[in-house]
Scaffold this active site. Structure first.
Site, PDB file in Angstrom:
ATOM      1  N   LYS A   1       0.849  -1.202   0.000  1.00  0.00           N
ATOM      2  CA  LYS A   1       0.000   0.000   0.000  1.00  0.00           C
ATOM      3  C   LYS A   1       0.881   1.248   0.000  1.00  0.00           C
ATOM      4  O   LYS A   1       1.517   1.583   0.987  1.00  0.00           O
ATOM      5  CB  LYS A   1      -0.927   0.055   1.222  1.00  0.00           C
ATOM      6  CG  LYS A   1      -2.019   1.111   1.013  1.00  0.00           C
ATOM      7  CD  LYS A   1      -2.662   1.628   2.261  1.00  0.00           C
ATOM      8  CE  LYS A   1      -1.934   2.746   2.924  1.00  0.00           C
ATOM      9  NZ  LYS A   1      -1.784   3.993   2.140  1.00  0.00           N
TER      10      LYS A   1
ATOM     11  N   GLY B   1       7.074   4.832   8.213  1.00  0.00           N
ATOM     12  CA  GLY B   1       6.235   6.017   8.385  1.00  0.00           C
ATOM     13  C   GLY B   1       6.434   6.600   9.765  1.00  0.00           C
ATOM     14  O   GLY B   1       7.503   6.441  10.367  1.00  0.00           O
TER      15      GLY B   1
ATOM     16  N   THR C   1       6.304   7.360  13.775  1.00  0.00           N
ATOM     17  CA  THR C   1       6.393   6.540  14.992  1.00  0.00           C
ATOM     18  C   THR C   1       5.000   6.328  15.585  1.00  0.00           C
ATOM     19  O   THR C   1       4.685   5.241  16.074  1.00  0.00           O
ATOM     20  CB  THR C   1       7.348   7.223  15.997  1.00  0.00           C
ATOM     21  OG1 THR C   1       8.675   7.089  15.480  1.00  0.00           O
ATOM     22  CG2 THR C   1       7.293   6.595  17.373  1.00  0.00           C
TER      23      THR C   1
ATOM     24  N   ILE D   1       2.045   6.014  14.043  1.00  0.00           N
ATOM     25  CA  ILE D   1       1.321   4.936  13.354  1.00  0.00           C
ATOM     26  C   ILE D   1       2.071   3.609  13.524  1.00  0.00           C
ATOM     27  O   ILE D   1       1.449   2.548  13.622  1.00  0.00           O
ATOM     28  CB  ILE D   1       1.097   5.279  11.861  1.00  0.00           C
ATOM     29  CG1 ILE D   1       0.249   6.561  11.726  1.00  0.00           C
ATOM     30  CG2 ILE D   1       0.415   4.128  11.120  1.00  0.00           C
ATOM     31  CD1 ILE D   1      -1.158   6.483  12.272  1.00  0.00           C
ATOM     32  N   GLY D   2       3.396   3.666  13.616  1.00  0.00           N
ATOM     33  CA  GLY D   2       4.172   2.447  13.867  1.00  0.00           C
ATOM     34  C   GLY D   2       3.726   1.758  15.149  1.00  0.00           C
ATOM     35  O   GLY D   2       3.545   0.540  15.193  1.00  0.00           O
TER      36      GLY D   2
ATOM     37  N   GLU E   1      10.188  15.093  15.700  1.00  0.00           N
ATOM     38  CA  GLU E   1      10.506  15.022  14.273  1.00  0.00           C
ATOM     39  C   GLU E   1       9.624  16.027  13.536  1.00  0.00           C
ATOM     40  O   GLU E   1       8.404  15.966  13.606  1.00  0.00           O
ATOM     41  CB  GLU E   1      10.235  13.612  13.748  1.00  0.00           C
ATOM     42  CG  GLU E   1      10.567  13.477  12.288  1.00  0.00           C
ATOM     43  CD  GLU E   1      10.392  12.058  11.760  1.00  0.00           C
ATOM     44  OE1 GLU E   1       9.282  11.509  11.864  1.00  0.00           O
ATOM     45  OE2 GLU E   1      11.386  11.501  11.258  1.00  0.00           O
TER      46      GLU E   1
HETATM   47  P1  NAI Z   1       1.902   8.108   8.418  1.00  0.00           P
HETATM   48  O1  NAI Z   1       2.715   7.274   9.333  1.00  0.00           O
HETATM   49  O2  NAI Z   1       0.511   8.430   8.809  1.00  0.00           O
HETATM   50  O3  NAI Z   1       1.840   7.415   6.956  1.00  0.00           O
HETATM   51  C1  NAI Z   1       2.721   6.452   6.472  1.00  0.00           C
HETATM   52  C2  NAI Z   1       1.949   5.316   5.802  1.00  0.00           C
HETATM   53  O4  NAI Z   1       1.136   4.675   6.775  1.00  0.00           O
HETATM   54  C3  NAI Z   1       0.998   5.756   4.696  1.00  0.00           C
HETATM   55  O5  NAI Z   1       0.974   4.776   3.675  1.00  0.00           O
HETATM   56  C4  NAI Z   1      -0.340   5.787   5.396  1.00  0.00           C
HETATM   57  O6  NAI Z   1      -1.428   5.600   4.520  1.00  0.00           O
HETATM   58  C5  NAI Z   1      -0.206   4.608   6.337  1.00  0.00           C
HETATM   59  N1  NAI Z   1      -1.108   4.650   7.497  1.00  0.00           N
HETATM   60  C6  NAI Z   1      -1.569   5.748   8.156  1.00  0.00           C
HETATM   61  N2  NAI Z   1      -2.389   5.379   9.152  1.00  0.00           N
HETATM   62  C7  NAI Z   1      -2.459   4.028   9.137  1.00  0.00           C
HETATM   63  C8  NAI Z   1      -3.153   3.063   9.925  1.00  0.00           C
HETATM   64  N3  NAI Z   1      -3.949   3.414  10.927  1.00  0.00           N
HETATM   65  N4  NAI Z   1      -2.983   1.763   9.633  1.00  0.00           N
HETATM   66  C9  NAI Z   1      -2.173   1.386   8.622  1.00  0.00           C
HETATM   67  N5  NAI Z   1      -1.518   2.243   7.843  1.00  0.00           N
HETATM   68  C10 NAI Z   1      -1.643   3.554   8.090  1.00  0.00           C
HETATM   69  O7  NAI Z   1       2.712   9.445   8.158  1.00  0.00           O
HETATM   70  P2  NAI Z   1       2.144  10.843   7.596  1.00  0.00           P
HETATM   71  O8  NAI Z   1       0.843  11.166   8.231  1.00  0.00           O
HETATM   72  O9  NAI Z   1       2.184  10.772   6.146  1.00  0.00           O
HETATM   73  O10 NAI Z   1       3.271  11.849   8.110  1.00  0.00           O
HETATM   74  C11 NAI Z   1       3.259  12.308   9.463  1.00  0.00           C
HETATM   75  C12 NAI Z   1       4.657  12.358  10.019  1.00  0.00           C
HETATM   76  O11 NAI Z   1       5.220  11.055  10.024  1.00  0.00           O
HETATM   77  C13 NAI Z   1       5.646  13.181   9.236  1.00  0.00           C
HETATM   78  O12 NAI Z   1       5.576  14.534   9.549  1.00  0.00           O
HETATM   79  C14 NAI Z   1       6.945  12.581   9.672  1.00  0.00           C
HETATM   80  O13 NAI Z   1       7.342  13.123  10.908  1.00  0.00           O
HETATM   81  C15 NAI Z   1       6.616  11.113   9.860  1.00  0.00           C
HETATM   82  N6  NAI Z   1       6.991  10.313   8.679  1.00  0.00           N
HETATM   83  C16 NAI Z   1       8.129   9.559   8.751  1.00  0.00           C
HETATM   84  C17 NAI Z   1       8.565   8.844   7.646  1.00  0.00           C
HETATM   85  C18 NAI Z   1       9.801   8.031   7.669  1.00  0.00           C
HETATM   86  O14 NAI Z   1      10.417   7.844   6.620  1.00  0.00           O
HETATM   87  N7  NAI Z   1      10.212   7.482   8.784  1.00  0.00           N
HETATM   88  C19 NAI Z   1       7.844   8.905   6.380  1.00  0.00           C
HETATM   89  C20 NAI Z   1       6.630   9.672   6.425  1.00  0.00           C
HETATM   90  C21 NAI Z   1       6.255  10.346   7.533  1.00  0.00           C
HETATM   91 MG    MG Z   2      -1.022  10.048   8.627  1.00  0.00          MG
END
Ligand code: NAI
Ligand code: MG
Length: 502
Positions: free
Chosen positions: A178, A231, A233, A235-236, A384
């Site tokens: 996804k 993604g 932390t 959501i992790g 972050e």
């Molecule tokens: P996110 O963690 O929400 O999104 C990353 C992925 O997880 C996307 O594919 C999203 O659709 C998916 N996702 C979101 N909620 C989910 C759930 N409940 N269950 C399963 N999958 C889910 O990150 P977001 O909202 O795009 O960015 C927010 C912050 O996260 C950023 O400002 C940054 O600090 C951090 N981030 C860190 C990344 C990294 O490379 N470690 C990459 C992107 C964001």
């Molecule tokens: Mg998000």
């Protein structure tokens, strides 16, 4: 008219069951780039069923690693073949600069080639013939783990897809990928390449959609054996909890707040440009971004003057122009988030040295921003930000520098700049992070593992062991019935003991 993209399930493109779609926009100007099928639970059910069938009954886990390697190699070649067509589209979908994406595409192809080689050599079915006693032997066998859900972010769309699907395919797993809702385009172009290569049906399935819909449905699906996530932390942690429902295996690559330490003997010419690249590459939207710059008090002024002077030379603007260094942030949400952190930095008493504002009338641009007099407890030193915001912290001794660097819930990466490699190595060893660069930044090699300590994640990607995260270990005990006396219960295990008669 923006192009329409369907889901990719069982090697066919199909619309979402609900027929609903969503749009991705160009972060440079807000124009609609593509319209994508919006997968929900019922679509995820179909994608998992397809991956499940391919794993339980299909040829993929059963063919030799060498054969799988050939398919993976063909996918890598497709990336090279399609780069001229895909790259300009990725600039529009992700806001990445041409310079950045040339690197991403090249690296993605190379890493996929590396995984194709891992498939050929790394997963010998029988790992060892550990012990042989008489007619019995103990075998240790590594087997593909099963169906994998792979959830990736928007900052490196193609590369993150490759890091996830490469080792999974090499190990013989099947998967549902996804992509992030902000950047679904290259994943769907890659799906076309999967068709071109003729991968067996159901091995790679790709569902576009929102995290809380398609993502959550994958994480909760009983037919999924493993979730691999990159993604936030936040959501992790959520995924780790939800994966517990069926005890899915989980690997996580999450946030960072990396410390970039300049020692007083650093080669300034290299270290200052390196530090700006560390913080502002891809507008700071990198999990490894060097967002805490630790400067020695003894040479702080000299270092800072040069830093600000060079930062002013960074060319910010349209990512499609070849000379642009820094493009926009990914979305309005990210723009608001970053501007919010800048306000917080000011409110908590940090000194704004450079930038701090939105740029241009359209697009999600923020100026390269540098805060001085940041103390380790401030929000901009702890959280972050994922934007072009650099926090400068000063230190007096090397011990203090290490202590500040390790004062973080994160532990993904960091760097040390010095002409004295032994000195830098001592600090590198003391930093509690998965990667440390010395006189370098952001460079990763497929040959070394990548991942985080602490709340930066669980597990490692890349490197020779990356494939192991997509396998289960099995012990098989074999008795070949040669000269076998039938012995069961405990007799077979225990040596005879003579019992005392007194
Ligand atoms: P996110 O963690 O929400 O999104 C990353 C992925 O997880 C996307 O594919 C999203 O659709 C998916 N996702 C979101 N909620 C989910 C759930 N409940 N269950 C399963 N999958 C889910 O990150 P977001 O909202 O795009 O960015 C927010 C912050 O996260 C950023 O400002 C940054 O600090 C951090 N981030 C860190 C990344 C990294 O490379 N470690 C990459 C992107 C964001
Ligand atoms: Mg998000």
């Amino acid at each position: 008219m923006p192009q329409h993209y369907d889901l990719f399930i069982n090697n066919r493109f199909v619309p979402a069951v609900s027929g609903e779609t969503f749009e991705s926009v160009n972060p440079h100007n807000g124009a609609v780039v593509g319209r994508f099928a919006r997968a929900k639970k019922e679509d995820v059910d179909l994608a998992v069923a397809s991956a499940r069938k391919a794993f339980d009954e299909g040829p993929w886990p059963r063919m030799s690693g060498e054969e799988r390697g050939k398919y993976i190699r063909a996918l890598a070649d497709k990336i090279s073949e399609h780069t001229p067509a895909w790259l300009p589209l990725e600039v529009e979908d992700s806001g990445g600069t041409v310079k950045k994406l040339q690197g991403d595409f090249w690296v993605s192809g190379n890493h996929l080639k590396y995984f194709s080689k891992l498939a050929e050599h790394a997963l010998d079915d029988t790992l060892s013939d550990a012990t042989r006693e008489g007619s019995s032997k103990n075998m240790i066998v590594r087997k593909p783990l099963g169906v994998c859900a792979q959830i990736i972010p928007w900052n490196f769309p193609l590369m993150m897809a490759v890091w996830k699907l490469g080792p999974a395919l090499a190990a013989g797993c099947t998967l549902v990928l996804k992509p992030a809702e902000e950047t679904p385009l290259t994943a769907m172009l890659f799906a076309q390449a999967v068709q071109e290569v003729g991968l067996p049906e159901g091995v790679i399935n790709i569902v576009t959609g929102y995290g809380e819909e398609a993502g959550a449905a994958l994480v909760n699906h009983p037919g999924v054996d493993k979730v691999a996530f990159t993604g936030s932390t936040e959501i992790g942690k959520l995924i780790m909890g939800e994966a517990a429902c069926t005890m899915k295996r989980v690997t996580l690559e999450c946030g960072g707040k990396s410390a970039n330490i300049l020692l007083e003997d650093a080669d300034l010419d290299i270290a200052i440009d390196g530090s700006l690249y560390a913080a502002f590459f891809h507008s700071g939207q990198c999990c490894t971004a060097g967002t805490r710059l630790l400067l020695p008090e003894s040479r702080k002024k000299e270092f800072l003057d040069l830093l600000v002077e060079r930062a002013k030379q960074i060319k910010v603007g349209n990512p499609a122009e070849k000379s642009t260094d820094m493009g926009p942030l990914i979305s309005q949400k990210q723009l608001d988030r970053v501007l919010g952190y800048i306000e917080k930095g000011k409110a908590e008493g940090a000194t704004l040295l450079l930038g701090g504002h939105r740029l241009f009338d359209s697009g999600f641009y923020v100026e390269p921003t540098i805060f001085d007099n940041v103390t380790p407890d401030m929000t901009i030193a702890q959280e972050e930000i994922f934007g072009p915001v650099l926090s400068v912290i000063t230190y007096k001794t090397e011990e203090e520098a290490v202590q500040i660097a390790n004062n973080s819930i994160y532990g993904l990466a960091g760097a040390v700049w010095s002409k004295d490699t032994d000195r830098a190595l001592k600090i590198a060893r003391a930093m509690r992070t998965g990667t440390v660069w010395i006189n370098e930044y952001h460079i990763l090699t497929e040959k070394a593992p990548f991942g985080g300590y602490k709340q930066s994640g669980i597990g490692r990607e890349l490197g020779p062991d990356s494939i192991k995260a997509y396998t289960e270990l099995k012990h098989i005990h074999v008795d070949e019935l040669k000269s076998r006396e039938k012995k069961f219960w405990y007799d077979a295990l225990l040596k005879p003991v003579s019992l005392s008669k007194t």
